[in-house]
Design a protein around this motif. Structure first.
Motif, PDB file in Angstrom:
ATOM      1  N   SER A   1     -15.881 134.110  35.535  1.00  0.00           N
ATOM      2  CA  SER A   1     -14.681 134.923  35.793  1.00  0.00           C
ATOM      3  C   SER A   1     -13.431 134.092  35.996  1.00  0.00           C
ATOM      4  CB  SER A   1     -14.862 135.821  37.024  1.00  0.00           C
ATOM      5  OG  SER A   1     -16.168 136.263  37.131  1.00  0.00           O
ATOM      6  N   ILE A   2     -13.237 133.113  35.157  1.00  0.00           N
ATOM      7  CA  ILE A   2     -12.031 132.282  35.270  1.00  0.00           C
ATOM      8  C   ILE A   2     -10.924 132.874  34.394  1.00  0.00           C
ATOM      9  CG2 ILE A   2     -11.041 130.029  34.709  1.00  0.00           C
ATOM     10  CD1 ILE A   2     -12.827 129.266  36.756  1.00  0.00           C
ATOM     11  N   ASN A   3      -9.777 133.121  35.004  1.00  0.00           N
ATOM     12  CA  ASN A   3      -8.598 133.543  34.250  1.00  0.00           C
ATOM     13  C   ASN A   3      -7.505 132.510  34.445  1.00  0.00           C
ATOM     14  OD1 ASN A   3      -9.327 136.249  33.201  1.00  0.00           O
ATOM     15  ND2 ASN A   3      -9.726 136.566  35.388  1.00  0.00           N
ATOM     16  N   LEU A   4      -6.919 132.075  33.347  1.00  0.00           N
ATOM     17  CA  LEU A   4      -5.962 130.979  33.433  1.00  0.00           C
ATOM     18  C   LEU A   4      -4.959 131.102  32.305  1.00  0.00           C
ATOM     19  CD1 LEU A   4      -7.240 127.302  33.664  1.00  0.00           C
ATOM     20  CD2 LEU A   4      -5.553 127.920  32.017  1.00  0.00           C
ATOM     21  N   ARG A   5      -3.703 130.808  32.620  1.00  0.00           N
ATOM     22  CA  ARG A   5      -2.659 130.822  31.595  1.00  0.00           C
ATOM     23  C   ARG A   5      -1.805 129.579  31.738  1.00  0.00           C
ATOM     24  NH1 ARG A   5      -4.158 134.777  32.652  1.00  0.00           N
ATOM     25  NH2 ARG A   5      -4.668 136.531  31.346  1.00  0.00           N
ATOM     26  N   VAL A   6      -1.564 128.879  30.666  1.00  0.00           N
ATOM     27  CA  VAL A   6      -0.631 127.764  30.714  1.00  0.00           C
ATOM     28  C   VAL A   6       0.485 128.051  29.724  1.00  0.00           C
ATOM     29  CG1 VAL A   6      -0.337 125.273  30.452  1.00  0.00           C
ATOM     30  CG2 VAL A   6      -2.512 126.171  31.253  1.00  0.00           C
ATOM     31  N   ASP A   7       1.733 127.923  30.182  1.00  0.00           N
ATOM     32  CA  ASP A   7       2.878 128.169  29.305  1.00  0.00           C
ATOM     33  C   ASP A   7       3.591 126.870  28.987  1.00  0.00           C
ATOM     34  OD1 ASP A   7       2.818 131.036  28.974  1.00  0.00           O
ATOM     35  OD2 ASP A   7       3.165 131.097  31.154  1.00  0.00           O
ATOM     36  N   ARG A   8       4.534 126.956  28.071  1.00  0.00           N
ATOM     37  CA  ARG A   8       5.274 125.775  27.637  1.00  0.00           C
ATOM     38  C   ARG A   8       6.032 125.133  28.782  1.00  0.00           C
ATOM     39  NH1 ARG A   8       6.426 123.208  23.297  1.00  0.00           N
ATOM     40  NH2 ARG A   8       5.356 123.898  21.431  1.00  0.00           N
ATOM     41  N   GLY A   9       6.025 123.816  28.816  1.00  0.00           N
ATOM     42  CA  GLY A   9       6.845 123.077  29.762  1.00  0.00           C
ATOM     43  C   GLY A   9       6.395 123.175  31.202  1.00  0.00           C
ATOM     44  N   GLU A  10       5.144 123.433  31.440  1.00  0.00           N
ATOM     45  CA  GLU A  10       4.693 123.461  32.830  1.00  0.00           C
ATOM     46  C   GLU A  10       3.453 122.598  33.036  1.00  0.00           C
ATOM     47  OE1 GLU A  10       3.271 127.027  34.595  1.00  0.00           O
ATOM     48  OE2 GLU A  10       1.882 127.498  32.989  1.00  0.00           O
ATOM     49  N   ILE A  11       3.228 122.275  34.297  1.00  0.00           N
ATOM     50  CA  ILE A  11       2.025 121.538  34.659  1.00  0.00           C
ATOM     51  C   ILE A  11       1.098 122.490  35.382  1.00  0.00           C
ATOM     52  CG2 ILE A  11       1.101 119.634  36.037  1.00  0.00           C
ATOM     53  CD1 ILE A  11       3.700 118.188  35.700  1.00  0.00           C
ATOM     54  N   PHE A  12      -0.154 122.456  34.984  1.00  0.00           N
ATOM     55  CA  PHE A  12      -1.146 123.274  35.663  1.00  0.00           C
ATOM     56  C   PHE A  12      -2.208 122.348  36.222  1.00  0.00           C
ATOM     57  CE2 PHE A  12      -4.455 126.182  36.559  1.00  0.00           C
ATOM     58  CZ  PHE A  12      -3.875 127.438  36.673  1.00  0.00           C
ATOM     59  N   CYS A  13      -2.381 122.368  37.559  1.00  0.00           N
ATOM     60  CA  CYS A  13      -3.347 121.474  38.185  1.00  0.00           C
ATOM     61  C   CYS A  13      -4.589 122.224  38.630  1.00  0.00           C
ATOM     62  CB  CYS A  13      -2.734 120.791  39.406  1.00  0.00           C
ATOM     63  SG  CYS A  13      -1.617 119.467  38.977  1.00  0.00           S
ATOM     64  N   LEU A  14      -5.750 121.643  38.325  1.00  0.00           N
ATOM     65  CA  LEU A  14      -7.007 122.182  38.833  1.00  0.00           C
ATOM     66  C   LEU A  14      -7.426 121.342  40.024  1.00  0.00           C
ATOM     67  CD1 LEU A  14      -9.194 122.620  35.616  1.00  0.00           C
ATOM     68  CD2 LEU A  14      -8.084 124.409  36.949  1.00  0.00           C
ATOM     69  N   LEU A  15      -7.617 122.003  41.150  1.00  0.00           N
ATOM     70  CA  LEU A  15      -8.054 121.288  42.348  1.00  0.00           C
ATOM     71  C   LEU A  15      -9.400 121.841  42.784  1.00  0.00           C
ATOM     72  CD1 LEU A  15      -4.898 121.079  44.626  1.00  0.00           C
ATOM     73  CD2 LEU A  15      -6.258 119.160  43.831  1.00  0.00           C
ATOM     74  N   GLY A  16     -10.207 120.976  43.329  1.00  0.00           N
ATOM     75  CA  GLY A  16     -11.488 121.446  43.839  1.00  0.00           C
ATOM     76  C   GLY A  16     -12.350 120.265  44.165  1.00  0.00           C
TER      77      GLY A  16
END
Lengths: 327, 280
Positions: free
Chosen positions: B23-38
């Motif tokens: 059940s992972i939902n994720l969106r990455v858009d232009r010009g951004e940083i998306f960090c996964l932490l865990g």
């Protein structure tokens, strides 16, 4: 330069031997045979140069090029500099095929070639199938497959030796396994040359991809490589080349390991340069070692013995000189 | 259209019962940083592997640039997403420029080698990460930080709009960690690329936020995303306590550079802390 060196080695090997021939005699024979001139040459020179030494030298060059380049390609593919052309069981498969043919068909040459070639391919196919898990072929599983298949065929070779007639068949088997070019003929070049050339061309074509494949499966995939297809092409080409070589020459070790290493020290690790250099140097090396084998004693010394005896000291000397070449 | 979109994604290794994530939902858009932490072993790397097409999801779907990733030919993903490993395992001592040229593999035919144009692209990429002067050095002789910058250059040479990085600073010293972080900021600011990265350091996300880079973070916990959003919203003291079992304080400093946020760890939490939820 790269293409010239093997040609020089071939010409040199026409000159040297227990029956010395002058360079001009060689020129005359070759021009006669190519119908470019009509010199008066002794029949013995024609036979010696054109029918004995030349096919042997050409075959030696082809075999050397194939063994060396397959070793280089496999080292890249398996990301391991200690891998040689026999890693997937080609040599032991061919050895068993030849031994089987010697027993079944009493040393009929065509049968021996055919069996050696067929079993060489079979061995690699088995290794590949063992290495296939989850519809992919991780490198480590392929190596494992190769180890398993090699050991099975080695046992089978021992078995054929055990059951072989100790006076007629056993010596042939043992001699075959030591490797030799003594019986080389143009027919050998025609027959075994086809798979060898296909393999050489394939590896030349895909050589830059071997760089990318040596990044490891995950990175190579992320760089856009179709792992299955590209690995398949490398394995297929290297296998054709080695199987073609082994079926006419017997098992000649060490070339597929040492020549790529020498080339890495000399020209670096970029496969674009490494692959053609390995071909050239492998060809030269085997032709020259074969020459030494022909002249050093009264009877010939099998090639498989000499490659290591001559190659090893040279390798050590080079290691000392280049300080290992960046390893 | 999103650069990368995961809907209800789930993955289980063959012959294993428990899902690595679901059940992972994720969106990455232009010009951004998306960090996964865990925490270690929570499935960050496996999730990244699924996006790269190394594993196939057995639930949900991945869309890259609006296309369903299932329909990609082998290797096609490399035109959309580049990858920077945690650490490249050295084998042969290729030169730095040869390493970067491999980023052009996806644009190079199977039976050909990189062209002069590819070489220019590789040089440009080295220029961006500031490693041009090292281009003839053997890659194996670089320090960990330098090697990582070259890996980023290789990803840049691939000319994708998204780069996936798996703990890119994990083995680096203080300075080189900073250097890699600065390079990432530069990429996002100047080239409008996006970065999806797994990291072990919550403060990395504040580093980006403090510099006003569009950043979002997802906390991975119990095989799914616990929460995602802006670092300040998500990396609250209670969430840090819950997923890392660490008691920490979110501090805000008024500096010349503006107001800087930082998470300050105090101590690990023990079983007794569990009973008292107000601890967080």
């Amino acid at each position: 330069m790269l293409a010239l060196a093997p040609v020089m080695a071939i010409i040199l090997s026409l000159v040297i031997g227990r029956y010395p021939v002058s360079l001009s005699a060689i020129g005359q024979v070759v021009l006669n045979k190519l119908h470019l001139a009509n010199y008066q040459v002794a029949q013995v020179h024609t036979v010696l140069i054109w029918d004995i030494r030349l096919p042997r030298a050409i075959l030696g060059a082809l075999v050397g090029a194939c063994l060396a380049v397959s070793g280089a390609a496999f080292q890249g593919l398996f990301r391991n500099p200690l891998v040689s052309s026999g890693i997937l069981g080609v040599s032991s498969g061919a050895g068993f095929g030849a031994a089987l043919a010697i027993i079944l068909f009493h040393g009929n040459t065509s049968a021996t070639y055919g069996f050696a070639f067929a079993f060489a391919l079979l061995a690699v196919l088995l290794s590949y199938m063992i290495g296939q898990v989850y519809n992919t072929t991780p490198t480590i599983m392929l190596v494992l497959g190769g180890v398993i298949v090699s050991s099975v065929f080695s046992s089978l070779i021992s078995f054929t030796k055990y059951v072989a007639d100790p006076y007629r068949e056993l010596p042939s088997i043992v001699f075959w396994l030591m490797g030799s070019l003594a019986t080389a003929s143009y027919r050998d070049i025609m027959v075994a040359g086809i798979p060898m050339l296909v393999g050489l061309v394939g590896l030349m074509g895909i050589r830059w991809r071997i760089n990318v494949l040596s990044m490891g499966d995950k990175e190579a995939h992320a760089l856009g490589v179709n792992l299955k297809l590209d690995k398949g092409i490398v394995i297929f080409s290297a296998t054709l080349a080695t199987a073609g070589a082994v079926c006419v020459s017997g098992i000649i070790g060490w070339v597929g390991l040492i020549i790529p290493h020498i080339c890495r020290m000399l020209v670096g690790n970029d496969n674009r340069v490494l692959i053609p250099s390995s071909m050239a140097l492998g060809a030269c090396f085997l032709v020259l070692v074969d020459d030494i084998g022909r002249i050093i004693t009264g009877s010939e010394i099998p090639l498989g013995i000499l490659t290591a005896l001559i190659g090893a000291p040279f390798f050590v000397w080079l290691l000392k000189r280049t300080k290992g070449g960046g390893w | 259209m999103h650069l990368l979109e995961l809907n209800d994604a789930g993955f289980t290794y063959p012959q294993q019962r428990d899902a690595v994530f679901s059940s992972i939902n994720l969106r990455v858009d232009r010009g951004e940083i998306f960090c996964l932490l865990g925490p270690n072993g929570c499935g960050k790397t496996t999730l990244l592997d699924c996006i790269l097409g190394i594993h196939r999801l057995d639930q949900g779907r991945i869309k890259v640039n609006g296309e369903d990733a299932r329909h990609f030919r082998p290797g096609e993903i490399a035109k959309h997403v580049a990858y920077v490993p945690q650490r490249h395992e050295n084998t042969f001592p290729y030169t730095v420029i040869d390493m970067v040229k491999m980023g052009r593999a996806v644009y190079t035919g199977r039976f050909s080698s990189p062209s002069d144009i590819d070489k220019e692209q590789a040089k440009k990429a080295l220029e961006i990460v500031g490693m041009m002067h090292m281009r003839h050095r053997p890659f194996t002789q670089l320090s960990g930080g330098e090697a990582q910058l070259v890996m980023i250059a290789r990803a840049l040479a691939q000319q994708t709009s998204l780069i996936i990085m798996d703990e890119p600073t994990a083995h680096l010293d203080f300075k080189h960690e900073m250097l890699v972080m600065e390079t990432i900021v530069k990429l996002v600011r100047e080239t409008d690329m996006s970065v999806l990265m797994a990291t072990h350091f919550p403060n990395h996300t504040f580093y980006f936020e403090n510099r006003d880079i569009p950043i979002r973070v997802a906390l991975m916990h119990d095989h799914t995303f616990l929460e995602s959003g802006k670092p300040t919203e998500v990396l609250r003291e209670d969430n840090i306590g819950r997923i890392y079992r660490v008691k920490a304080r979110l501090a805000e400093f008024a500096m010349e550079e503006g107001s800087l946020r930082q998470l300050i760890p105090l101590r690990t939490l023990t079983a007794e802390d569990n009973c008292d939820e107000s601890q967080y």
